[in-house]
Design an enzyme around this catalytic site. Structure first.
Site, PDB file in Angstrom:
ATOM      1  NE  ARG A  40      -4.155   1.782   2.342  1.00 10.23           N
ATOM      2  CZ  ARG A  40      -4.408   2.957   3.158  1.00 10.23           C
ATOM      3  NH1 ARG A  40      -3.741   2.796   4.269  1.00 10.23           N
ATOM      4  NH2 ARG A  40      -5.384   3.682   3.061  1.00 10.23           N
ATOM      5  CB  ILE A  88      -5.711   5.882  -1.097  1.00  8.83           C
ATOM      6  CG1 ILE A  88      -5.482   4.382  -0.948  1.00  8.83           C
ATOM      7  CG2 ILE A  88      -4.974   6.555   0.104  1.00  8.83           C
ATOM      8  CD1 ILE A  88      -4.097   3.885  -1.295  1.00  8.83           C
ATOM      9  CB  SER A  89     -10.941   3.368   0.308  1.00  8.00           C
ATOM     10  OG  SER A  89     -11.799   4.171  -0.799  1.00  8.00           O
ATOM     11  CD  GLN A  90     -11.302   2.505   7.507  1.00  7.05           C
ATOM     12  OE1 GLN A  90     -12.484   3.253   7.316  1.00  7.05           O
ATOM     13  NE2 GLN A  90     -11.348   2.037   8.640  1.00  7.05           N
TER      14      GLN A  90
END
Length: 221
Positions: free
Chosen positions: A40, A66-68
């Site tokens: 990530r 950027i999503s969790q």
């Protein structure tokens, strides 16, 4: 210069992140393995690398995030991706969610509204071995040129379900999308049982950036 180094420390942090989202309820081993595999921190500016394995969303520019990781895992688990599924992702963003879907064996078509993000991600993902089909345009209207799809995932909040997406879903297909207001949305899963019968399921609350475009917030004004 792009630094694509994946150290033992990064791998350890990823393993801890996977354990955390497992505790939060994610059970699909394929999804957990994909989260454990994709670095990530590759999707972050180097100054933010120390935050890459926190279970939080972060800004990526152009008003997007950027999503969790838990959110990515939750949506992906609901989507039930099988190898070879033709999947449409609406909201390419950083490409992190696209990378997870690619690892699950999806034939992925991903569309991004923001030109700058589209260009950045289209250039970046092949560098880390992620091969998907990129499009720039209004994802709220789906991608008629490539329809129908086995699965559709929307990574932005819609005021209501876009009719175009349901039309572009195969019978037996699944659409996962957050629906609600601008501040909070319910995660929804739509399963198309027949051309006219759609099963709707409602899950917990999340917070996404707004879905732009004709069948997103712009069309609801």
């Amino acid at each position: 210069m792009l630094n694509l180094e994946d150290t033992y420390s990064h791998k350890g942090q990823r393993k801890a992140l996977v354990e955390l989202i497992k505790k939060k309820g994610i059970q699909d081993e394929a999804v957990l393995n994909a989260i454990n595999t994709i670095p990530r921190h590759f999707f972050f500016e180097s100054a933010l690398h120390s935050h890459a394995y926190e279970d939080k969303a972060f800004p990526i520019g152009e008003g997007q995030t950027i999503s969790q990781p838990f959110t990515v895992a939750f949506q992906t688990e609901l989507l039930q991706v099988e190898p070879g599924d033709k999947v449409l992702e609406i909201g390419t963003g950083s490409g992190y969610q696209a990378s997870i879907l690619y690892l699950l064996g999806a034939e992925l078509h991903t569309i991004e509204y923001q030109k700058k993000l589209y260009e950045q991600t289209k250039k970046f993902l092949p560098k880390i071995g992620i091969k998907v089909n990129f499009y720039h345009g209004d994802g709220s209207q789906g991608l008629p040129s490539q329809a129908p799809f086995d699965k559709i995932i929307v990574t932005a909040a819609a005021p209501e379900v876009p009719k175009s997406l349901l039309q572009q879903l195969k019978v037996g297909g699944i659409l996962v999308i957050p629906i609600g207001g601008r501040l909070s949305q319910k995660m929804m899963k739509f399963t198309k049982r027949s051309p006219k019968k759609i099963i709707q399921e409602e899950f917990e609350n999340f917070a996404f950036v707004p879905l732009l475009g004709k069948e997103g917030w712009e069309g609801s004004k």
